[in-house]
Write a protein that holds these residues in place. Structure first.
Motif, PDB file in Angstrom:
ATOM      1  N   PRO A 134      22.299 104.602 -29.293  1.00 65.63           N
ATOM      2  CA  PRO A 134      22.481 103.173 -29.600  1.00 65.63           C
ATOM      3  C   PRO A 134      23.270 102.384 -28.557  1.00 65.63           C
ATOM      4  O   PRO A 134      22.900 101.248 -28.239  1.00 65.63           O
ATOM      5  N   TRP A 137      20.819 101.952 -25.826  1.00 64.20           N
ATOM      6  CA  TRP A 137      19.632 101.210 -26.234  1.00 64.20           C
ATOM      7  C   TRP A 137      19.892  99.709 -26.311  1.00 64.20           C
ATOM      8  O   TRP A 137      19.097  98.898 -25.808  1.00 64.20           O
ATOM      9  N   LEU A 138      21.012  99.315 -26.919  1.00 65.48           N
ATOM     10  CA  LEU A 138      21.265  97.884 -27.125  1.00 65.48           C
ATOM     11  C   LEU A 138      21.472  97.125 -25.819  1.00 65.48           C
ATOM     12  O   LEU A 138      20.935  96.020 -25.672  1.00 65.48           O
ATOM     13  N   ASP A 161      15.832  97.693 -36.018  1.00 68.42           N
ATOM     14  CA  ASP A 161      16.491  98.617 -35.094  1.00 68.42           C
ATOM     15  C   ASP A 161      17.877  98.098 -34.701  1.00 68.42           C
ATOM     16  O   ASP A 161      18.837  98.861 -34.601  1.00 68.42           O
ATOM     17  N   VAL A 165      22.215  99.562 -35.450  1.00 67.29           N
ATOM     18  CA  VAL A 165      23.397  99.544 -34.579  1.00 67.29           C
ATOM     19  C   VAL A 165      24.505  98.710 -35.208  1.00 67.29           C
ATOM     20  O   VAL A 165      25.681  99.084 -35.192  1.00 67.29           O
ATOM     21  N   PHE A 234      18.644 108.145 -31.053  1.00 66.42           N
ATOM     22  CA  PHE A 234      18.659 106.807 -31.644  1.00 66.42           C
ATOM     23  C   PHE A 234      18.066 106.869 -33.048  1.00 66.42           C
ATOM     24  O   PHE A 234      16.844 107.014 -33.207  1.00 66.42           O
ATOM     25  N   SER A 236      16.453 105.297 -35.756  1.00 70.32           N
ATOM     26  CA  SER A 236      15.773 104.005 -35.842  1.00 70.32           C
ATOM     27  C   SER A 236      15.829 103.424 -37.247  1.00 70.32           C
ATOM     28  O   SER A 236      15.286 103.993 -38.195  1.00 70.32           O
TER      29      SER A 236
END
Length: 370
Positions: A134, A137-138, A161, A165, A234, A236
């Protein structure tokens, strides 16, 4: 599975894999986008605790999404942008109006979609092994401009998604841990999670799809050694969960009973009503939807579609729920007090569910005896 009041009817058909063991009632399936409703419930739990507020910007907890830029044209170059008119809010994430999401165009046909693929944001067919953790990813998502202004247009998927987070940061614990402690354990959803433990892989299905290259049936994901056999980096909130019919029945009974389960309150009745009410304006629905006529008879709540006009058997007004593109569908009818769940191991070929799902709903409702 169809449940009404104290009566539950279950049919178990087929095999977990071609040539494999027969299905059983406790078989574990990839519920894919049915995950979105679970993520919405988790978010609303934090709203009820005042750790989040629906119309507050997410900038403090998600600084990667602050100071957004927005594409002038959704199919335009990534550097042709204007400033966002306002920040993204929690409500935007829940209602899929954050400004980013899936587009009903060929994959990678726009620069923004190509960039999402290159950055491994996994905004198409669920692949738990693809996206990074996360906190990696963000920032990748935050490096891209929005497709539309916040609050302007409904765009599918990405909001859930991001919510995963947000829940983790607002609660101070990993998303999967929050779900386990606050939802899955209290509801007895022992087989629901982001991966299947080794001792349960024997109850897990192999998932099949129509291979886009050959047009024939092929294995999409094996049970053992596949994408869901190990915990993902991650988790999801949009499409990551596996579950069983009885686990999702417990989740559904909680919602149908106004947020209560076995005498304990999981969520308030007001929050359930908010989740299951159409939250979109006509302007937000314009040009959106997963099929051309989707919003002619549906609205969108928080993580669920809501039937606003009955146009077919099996989908009365006020029914809410959602489908999982890897072969699942689920809905709650608060008027007739009906819960329906169908889980298969064959991925859908389009946003419109296949005949087996359509026939399930038709058959369930024609069987009701008032």
């Amino acid at each position: 599975m169809v449940a009404r009041g104290e009566e539950t009817h279950v049919e178990v058909l087929g095999h977990r894999a071609v040539g494999g063991a027969q299905m059983t009632r406790d078989t574990v399936f990839r519920v894919a986008s049915m995950t979105k409703a679970v993520t919405a419930v988790a978010t609303l739990m934090l709203v009820e605790e005042c750790r989040l507020r629906l119309d507050d910007p997410v900038d403090e907890l998600l600084p990667e999404l602050a100071n957004r830029r927005v594409l002038r044209r959704v199919d335009g170059p990534l550097d042709d942008t204007v400033p966002a008119r306002r920040p993204i809010t929690v409500r935007d994430l829940l209602g899929f109006t954050m400004g980013s999401g899936l587009l009903l165009v060929p994959p990678d046909s726009h620069p923004i979609l190509q960039a999402m693929t290159v950055l491994d944001l996994n905004q198409g067919i669920p692949r738990p092994s693809v996206p990074p953790a996360p906190d990696d990813w963000l920032p990748r998502l935050g490096s891209l401009p929005l497709m539309h202004q916040p609050g302007e247009r409904w765009l599918y998927n990405t909001g859930s998604d991001v919510l995963g987070v947000l829940v983790a940061r607002a609660s101070g614990r990993p998303f999967e841990q929050f779900l386990r402690e606050r939802l899955f354990d209290p509801l007895g959803m022992a087989d629901t999670g982001f991966a299947v433990p080794a001792d349960r892989l024997g109850r897990f299905t192999t998932c099949y799809w129509t291979d886009p290259r050959t047009g024939g049936q092929a294995v999409f994901d094996e049970a053992a050694g596949g994408d869901w056999a190990t915990p993902p980096a991650f988790p999801s909130g949009a499409a990551g969960l596996v579950s069983t019919a009885d686990d999702f029945l417990a989740f559904s009974r909680m919602l149908l009973d106004g947020g209560r389960f076995d005498g304990e309150r999981i969520l308030s009745r007001s929050a359930v009503e908010l989740l299951s009410s159409d939250q979109l304006t006509a302007e937000q629905k314009a040009g959106a939807g997963l099929s051309p006529d989707f919003f002619a008879s549906h609205g969108w709540g928080f993580g669920v579609r809501v039937v606003t006009r009955q146009t077919e058997l099996g989908h009365p007004v006020h029914q809410y729920g959602w489908n999982g593109g890897l072969g699942a569908a689920w809905a709650i009818d608060p008027v007739n007090r009906v819960i329906g769940i169908i889980l298969t191991n064959r991925a859908f070929t389009s946003p419109v569910p296949p005949p087996v799902v359509q026939d399930f709903w038709t058959s369930a409702y024609q069987a009701l005896a008032d």
